[in-house]
Motif scaffolding. Structure first.
Motif, PDB file in Angstrom:
ATOM      1  N   GLY A 165       0.791  -1.223   0.000  1.00 12.58           N
ATOM      2  CA  GLY A 165       0.000   0.000   0.000  1.00 12.58           C
ATOM      3  C   GLY A 165       0.822   1.270   0.000  1.00 12.58           C
ATOM      4  O   GLY A 165       0.289   2.357   0.288  1.00 12.58           O
ATOM      5  N   LEU A 166       2.109   1.164  -0.318  1.00 15.22           N
ATOM      6  CA  LEU A 166       2.965   2.350  -0.353  1.00 15.22           C
ATOM      7  C   LEU A 166       2.926   3.028  -1.717  1.00 15.22           C
ATOM      8  O   LEU A 166       2.963   4.258  -1.814  1.00 15.22           O
ATOM      9  CB  LEU A 166       4.418   1.982  -0.007  1.00 15.22           C
ATOM     10  CG  LEU A 166       4.676   1.616   1.453  1.00 15.22           C
ATOM     11  CD1 LEU A 166       6.106   1.135   1.636  1.00 15.22           C
ATOM     12  CD2 LEU A 166       4.404   2.818   2.347  1.00 15.22           C
ATOM     13  N   ILE A 167       2.900   2.246  -2.776  1.00 12.99           N
ATOM     14  CA  ILE A 167       2.828   2.813  -4.123  1.00 12.99           C
ATOM     15  C   ILE A 167       1.360   2.887  -4.536  1.00 12.99           C
ATOM     16  O   ILE A 167       0.612   1.917  -4.400  1.00 12.99           O
ATOM     17  CB  ILE A 167       3.639   1.980  -5.128  1.00 12.99           C
ATOM     18  CG1 ILE A 167       5.139   2.245  -4.944  1.00 12.99           C
ATOM     19  CG2 ILE A 167       3.224   2.286  -6.564  1.00 12.99           C
ATOM     20  CD1 ILE A 167       6.035   1.521  -5.931  1.00 12.99           C
ATOM     21  N   TYR A 168       0.988   4.053  -4.998  1.00  6.20           N
ATOM     22  CA  TYR A 168      -0.391   4.251  -5.443  1.00  6.20           C
ATOM     23  C   TYR A 168      -0.395   5.124  -6.698  1.00  6.20           C
ATOM     24  O   TYR A 168       0.573   5.826  -6.998  1.00  6.20           O
ATOM     25  CB  TYR A 168      -1.239   4.892  -4.344  1.00  6.20           C
ATOM     26  CG  TYR A 168      -0.811   6.293  -3.972  1.00  6.20           C
ATOM     27  CD1 TYR A 168      -1.393   7.403  -4.593  1.00  6.20           C
ATOM     28  CD2 TYR A 168       0.158   6.527  -2.995  1.00  6.20           C
ATOM     29  CE1 TYR A 168      -1.016   8.697  -4.261  1.00  6.20           C
ATOM     30  CE2 TYR A 168       0.543   7.813  -2.647  1.00  6.20           C
ATOM     31  CZ  TYR A 168      -0.051   8.897  -3.284  1.00  6.20           C
ATOM     32  OH  TYR A 168       0.331  10.171  -2.965  1.00  6.20           O
ATOM     33  N   ARG A 169      -1.502   5.077  -7.418  1.00  6.50           N
ATOM     34  CA  ARG A 169      -1.675   5.901  -8.608  1.00  6.50           C
ATOM     35  C   ARG A 169      -2.763   6.928  -8.312  1.00  6.50           C
ATOM     36  O   ARG A 169      -3.851   6.573  -7.860  1.00  6.50           O
ATOM     37  CB  ARG A 169      -2.061   5.037  -9.806  1.00  6.50           C
ATOM     38  CG  ARG A 169      -1.885   5.724 -11.156  1.00  6.50           C
ATOM     39  CD  ARG A 169      -2.287   4.787 -12.278  1.00  6.50           C
ATOM     40  NE  ARG A 169      -1.920   5.298 -13.581  1.00  6.50           N
ATOM     41  CZ  ARG A 169      -2.572   5.050 -14.699  1.00  6.50           C
ATOM     42  NH1 ARG A 169      -3.659   4.252 -14.662  1.00  6.50           N
ATOM     43  NH2 ARG A 169      -2.174   5.541 -15.841  1.00  6.50           N
ATOM     44  N   GLY A 170      -2.477   8.181  -8.561  1.00  8.10           N
ATOM     45  CA  GLY A 170      -3.455   9.202  -8.240  1.00  8.10           C
ATOM     46  C   GLY A 170      -3.217  10.493  -8.988  1.00  8.10           C
ATOM     47  O   GLY A 170      -2.153  10.708  -9.591  1.00  8.10           O
ATOM     48  N   HIS A 171      -4.234  11.359  -8.973  1.00  4.13           N
ATOM     49  CA  HIS A 171      -4.123  12.686  -9.578  1.00  4.13           C
ATOM     50  C   HIS A 171      -3.525  13.640  -8.548  1.00  4.13           C
ATOM     51  O   HIS A 171      -4.179  13.961  -7.550  1.00  4.13           O
ATOM     52  CB  HIS A 171      -5.494  13.185 -10.039  1.00  4.13           C
ATOM     53  CG  HIS A 171      -6.011  12.502 -11.255  1.00  4.13           C
ATOM     54  ND1 HIS A 171      -6.823  11.381 -11.214  1.00  4.13           N
ATOM     55  CD2 HIS A 171      -5.815  12.766 -12.579  1.00  4.13           C
ATOM     56  CE1 HIS A 171      -7.121  10.996 -12.434  1.00  4.13           C
ATOM     57  NE2 HIS A 171      -6.528  11.805 -13.287  1.00  4.13           N
ATOM     58  N   ARG A 172      -2.323  14.049  -8.803  1.00  7.06           N
ATOM     59  CA  ARG A 172      -1.656  14.996  -7.901  1.00  7.06           C
ATOM     60  C   ARG A 172      -0.845  15.965  -8.745  1.00  7.06           C
ATOM     61  O   ARG A 172      -0.541  15.703  -9.913  1.00  7.06           O
ATOM     62  CB  ARG A 172      -0.734  14.268  -6.910  1.00  7.06           C
ATOM     63  CG  ARG A 172      -1.478  13.363  -5.935  1.00  7.06           C
ATOM     64  CD  ARG A 172      -0.503  12.720  -4.952  1.00  7.06           C
ATOM     65  NE  ARG A 172       0.123  13.705  -4.087  1.00  7.06           N
ATOM     66  CZ  ARG A 172      -0.403  14.140  -2.950  1.00  7.06           C
ATOM     67  NH1 ARG A 172      -1.578  13.682  -2.538  1.00  7.06           N
ATOM     68  NH2 ARG A 172       0.225  15.013  -2.209  1.00  7.06           N
ATOM     69  N   ILE A 173      -0.483  17.073  -8.137  1.00  5.35           N
ATOM     70  CA  ILE A 173       0.278  18.066  -8.884  1.00  5.35           C
ATOM     71  C   ILE A 173       1.736  17.640  -8.968  1.00  5.35           C
ATOM     72  O   ILE A 173       2.311  17.124  -8.001  1.00  5.35           O
ATOM     73  CB  ILE A 173       0.132  19.459  -8.246  1.00  5.35           C
ATOM     74  CG1 ILE A 173       0.481  20.541  -9.265  1.00  5.35           C
ATOM     75  CG2 ILE A 173       0.965  19.589  -6.985  1.00  5.35           C
ATOM     76  CD1 ILE A 173      -0.167  21.871  -8.973  1.00  5.35           C
ATOM     77  N   VAL A 174       2.311  17.821 -10.153  1.00  5.67           N
ATOM     78  CA  VAL A 174       3.701  17.414 -10.396  1.00  5.67           C
ATOM     79  C   VAL A 174       4.440  18.545 -11.098  1.00  5.67           C
ATOM     80  O   VAL A 174       3.839  19.500 -11.592  1.00  5.67           O
ATOM     81  CB  VAL A 174       3.763  16.131 -11.268  1.00  5.67           C
ATOM     82  CG1 VAL A 174       3.129  14.956 -10.540  1.00  5.67           C
ATOM     83  CG2 VAL A 174       3.100  16.353 -12.622  1.00  5.67           C
ATOM     84  N   ASN A 175       5.782  18.410 -11.146  1.00  6.83           N
ATOM     85  CA  ASN A 175       6.619  19.372 -11.864  1.00  6.83           C
ATOM     86  C   ASN A 175       6.710  18.915 -13.321  1.00  6.83           C
ATOM     87  O   ASN A 175       7.407  17.952 -13.633  1.00  6.83           O
ATOM     88  CB  ASN A 175       8.018  19.431 -11.243  1.00  6.83           C
ATOM     89  CG  ASN A 175       7.986  19.787  -9.782  1.00  6.83           C
ATOM     90  OD1 ASN A 175       7.462  20.828  -9.403  1.00  6.83           O
ATOM     91  ND2 ASN A 175       8.526  18.923  -8.932  1.00  6.83           N
TER      92      ASN A 175
END
Length: 888
Positions: A165-175
């Motif tokens: 449960g450490l790696i997840y896929r999600g919509h987040r702000i990135v550079n």
């Protein structure tokens, strides 16, 4: 074979390195019973050639490795190279652009083929340079971050983190870098100051400030601090209508404690899609997010008449429209703001919300010392608890500052070169999507489902590099067996069980958070142990004018191979070690390298002299100290060897260099060799030279090995494989006797040089010590004679450095004339000092004179005071008395 008159490094170095490789002295032996020393070479990026900054880490790590072998340890120095995903990808895309094409036109397969050819050639060049630097690495264990074994390790860790449960896929702000069309990590973002404009606009009843009006099309939230009394009449959630760029907009009041009331008007609108801070506010309050700028840096349809424009074109037009609407309040053209750029590709960063893969650094899934901890907590604990020591210690503050502010790590990149994300997707006729996360591609071909397609993204380079210390030790043959688990690989890989954790990580301070911290993060999670016990952070090697050497700035690059060709490898190595200090940058120029080439020549000439004295047949039988000088040099040799060993062990490389330099140049060459010409002890002279070669070998391996092989006093012996010796015992009283001889000789040399006299004799009375050592004193002090006084007339210049009653036959008049000259110099210097002190005591001068002039005056005063102190000491030395001797 005799040592030639001149040491030409290029005539020997390639053959010497071949000798080392053939001998196998660099190959680690996990089956031996020796104490272990292991170190992983930070893998250079395969984007070109090495510069002098790389030469520094090769040198320091080689000093440690060769010294450890000299201590009798089993040493593993593991080399390798890094695929450098973004940097390499950028280079290849640049090459394609010059050819009038791009990666999309040639396709992924051809792009990867072309990249592999490029890095293969670059890797060969880098390895050639590493050999040229004398690196005593175990080439049989050389690794590459895209090796099959390392790829399996990467996939295994990804799957393990996903399942935990450490790696997840999600919509987040990135550079987001629109140029390279990929995300980059927070640590790969550089900020440059740029003069630009700052605008204040009227937004309903509020005034808002921004340097980026092109992002404001979707702004429909006004944020203020809940305790800001200026806006107490507004409640959280209130709405109002404001005239805006493309017509009226309904805005909502948001109260949030992250707002700084003292900045500007204390009110701001937010653009959640294009700002990390705004995104976090939107997340806290469940606000809408709308994209304004596309992934190519152009405005989207929300901008209406400005849609399709790039930022540079659109910004002034947007401002002009707002001005025409009467909404531009002020325009400040002298605003200095920070522009975020990609340190690798140099593109301007545009924050974007994207569906990406992340590592949760705050989730408590690790069992560490009996506690359930998050990755971030373990990263802090290992340093706090002393499991890992960071050198210099002040960099712990940098480390903790980074870990305290660590956010979830975005590990996916939109480039083709690198480890592919080990995730596959497939859909069925109803549009359902199934996801598979695994080490290998799924083989399930269920009816009704389309074929599996792998995620097109690759992983952040630092993700694979973070596994470096242990993934490189996994048995490559075992890794080919898919039936073995990751734990099986740990249990059955002898190198991993023998050499991990590694002894030390040596690297530059500039990648403490990039790489060092991430290795701690990943390794503690996967293996349950730290990756290394010590972290030594060297400073950067800068040009003579202080610029950082970087591949992205080719003018700063100094090719070590060019320097080696002109001066020799060891001159470069010694120059890099001299003056180096943990965490402190150093400047390197030709003068420093030239000085150390002279040091190499000194060692060579010492060896030539000893070879001439000893001859080809060295008889070691009965080697022992006979004279006081013999005992003294053995005492100095033992002390130097111990000091150098302690300093290297404690990472005080420059201090070790200084001890080596002064022992060889001052003690051995200037004193003992000269003393041995009076009281020869051939076998001991050879013994000292051999030990000099042993202790100097970690610093100057080519030079010392060349001398060792040419002398050939030990048949078929390789110096690189020799252990340090226990130095022969010496008599402390005899050693002290020679120190007194040194004191007498040093004073005589000073007096005769200062007074410019020659042909001087030394007389003594009631001094058996002088009688016993008269020959060596006469030779070393270059005296006409040393004799016992035959009369009671003991006039002359008495020595003050010894308790022995002795004097030079310099007449009183000559000595007094010189003393008067010294006293006159003292008087003139006192006058200069008073003048400078008066100038600096003048408040008007200090306040109004240019700063550099005042600093120059201070420097002149310090120099004048230092010279006066020297004159005073020299004056006191010249004490003339016929009846008593002034002691030291």
């Amino acid at each position: 074979m005799k040592l030639p008159k001149i040491y030409e490094a290029k005539e020997y170095e390639e053959n010497i390195y071949a000798l080392w490789e053939k001998s196998g002295v660099f190959t680690a032996d996990p089956h031996s019973k020796k104490e272990r020393f292991s170190i992983s070479m930070p893998p250079p990026n395969e984007t070109g050639t090495l510069h002098l900054g790389h030469a520094l880490f090769v040198t320091l790590q080689d000093v440690m490795s060769r010294h450890a072998r000299g201590q009798g340890k089993d040493v593993l120095w593991l080399p390798g190279t890094d695929h450098a995903a973004i940097a390499t990808n950028a280079l290849i895309e640049k090459q394609l652009a010059t050819e009038g094409t791009n990666k999309h036109e040639i396709g992924r397969d051809d792009f990867l083929k072309r990249t592999k050819e490029f890095v293969g050639n670059s890797r060969d060049t880098i390895n050639t340079q590493i050999r040229a630097m004398g690196a005593s690495v175990d080439w049989s264990r050389s690794r590459y971050t895209l090796d099959d074994t390392l790829n399996r390790c990467v996939n295994e860790v990804f799957v393990k983190m996903y399942n935990d449960g450490l790696i997840y896929r999600g919509h987040r702000i990135v550079n987001w870098d629109p140029n390279l069309e990929t995300n980059v990590s927070d640590d790969e973002v550089d900020y440059k100051e740029e003069l630009g404009k700052f605008y204040t606009f009227q937004y309903g009843p509020f005034q808002i400030g921004t340097a980026r009006p092109e992002t404001k099309f979707g702004d429909k939230y006004v944020v203020m601090h809940p305790d800001d009394k200026r806006y107490a009449q507004y409640n959280h959630g209130d709405t109002f209508v404001a005239e805006w760029i493309n017509g009226p907009i309904t805005a909502t009041i948001i109260k949030d404690e992250s707002v700084d009331p003292s900045f500007g008007t204390g009110v701001m609108t937010i653009t959640p899609w294009h700002s990390q801070i705004d995104f976090e506010i939107a997340e806290r309050h469940g606000l809408d997010k709308e994209q304004i700028i596309d992934f190519h840096g152009k405005l989207l349809p929300i901008a209406k008449e400005f849609a399709g424009m790039d930022i540079a074109e659109a910004r002034p037009k947007i401002v002009a429209k707002l001005k025409s609407l009467g909404l531009l309040v002020t325009e400040n053209g002298e605003y200095m703001h920070s522009i975020a750029t990609n340190s690798r590709g140099k593109g301007v960063i545009e924050p974007q919300i994207r569906l990406q893969w992340f590592i949760d650094v705050n989730k408590p899934v690790m069992d560490w010392k009996g506690k359930r901890c998050s990755m971030k907590q373990v990263m802090q604990a290992v340093v706090n608890d002393g499991d890992i020591k960071i050198i210099p210690k002040n960099y712990e503050k940098v480390y903790f500052n980074w870990t305290n502010n660590l956010r979830d790590w975005c590990i996916s990149r939109q480039i083709w070169w690198g480890h592919r994300v080990p995730v596959w997707y497939r859909t069925n006729g109803d549009g359902e999507v199934e996801t598979f996360v695994g080490v290998e591609m799924p083989t399930d071909t269920s009816e009704g489902w389309h074929e599996w397609e792998q995620d097109p993204d690759t992983l952040d380079t630092w993700f694979s590099s973070s596994l470096w210390t242990w993934s490189t030790l996994i048995d490559q043959d075992l890794a080919k067996d898919p039936t073995l688990s990751l734990q099986d690989l740990f249990d059955r890989s002898i190198d991993y069980k023998t050499y991990h954790p590694t002894t030390v990580l040596e690297t530059g301070w500039d990648i403490l958070q990039f790489w060092v911290a991430r290795m701690i993060l990943a390794t503690t999670y996967v293996t349950g142990e730290v990756p290394f016990k010590d972290v030594y952070l060297h400073g950067l090697v800068r040009t003579e004018n202080g610029r950082k050497m970087s591949k992205s700035d080719p003018e700063t690059i100094i090719d070590p191979i060019e320097v080696i060709g002109e001066y020799g490898t060891d001159a470069l190595r010694l120059a890099l070690v001299q003056g180096t200090s943990a965490g402190t940058d150093q400047r390197l120029g030709k003068s420093k390298i030239l000085a150390n080439r002279n040091f190499c020549n000194k060692i060579w000439n010492i060896a030539r002299y000893v070879e001439d004295v000893v001859g080809d047949d060295l008889d070691r039988e009965g080697t022992k100290a006979i004279s006081a000088a013999d005992h003294w040099i053995l005492h100095k040799l033992a002390a130097a060897q111990q000091k150098i060993s302690d300093d290297i062990t404690q990472y005080r490389f420059s201090e070790a260099y200084e001890t080596l330099y002064h022992f060889i140049w001052d003690d051995f060459a200037d004193w003992y060799i000269e003393a041995s010409k009076v009281e020869p002890n051939i076998s001991l002279l050879a013994y000292v030279l051999e030990n000099v070669l042993l202790i100097a070998h970690p610093f100057a391996p080519f030079l010392t090995e060349t001398i060792w092989q040419t002398l050939a006093w030990e048949n078929d012996s390789v110096l690189a494989g020799k252990q340090l010796r226990t130095i022969l015992r010496s008599d402390s009283k005899e050693a002290a006797a020679f120190q007194e001889v040194q004191a007498i000789v040093t004073e005589i040399r000073f007096i005769t040089s200062a007074m410019k006299v020659s042909g001087v004799s030394l007389h003594y009375s009631d001094a058996p010590f002088i009688w016993e050592h008269n020959q060596i004193i006469q030779r070393l002090a270059r005296l006409k004679e040393v004799s016992e006084a035959e009369s009671q007339n003991n006039d002359g210049l008495y020595l003050t450095s010894s308790k022995q009653r002795c004097w030079l036959d310099i007449d009183t008049a000559t000595a007094q004339n010189y003393l008067r000259e010294l006293q006159a110099k003292e008087g003139r210097q006192i006058a200069v000092i008073k003048q400078l002190e008066g100038r600096l005591g003048n408040e008007s001068y200090v306040k109004n004179a240019p700063k550099e002039v005042v600093e120059q005056t201070k420097q002149q005063l310090q120099e004048a005071q230092d010279l006066l102190s020297t004159l005073e000491v020299e004056t006191q030395r010249f004490t003339i008395t016929p009846t008593e001797v002034t002691g030291p």
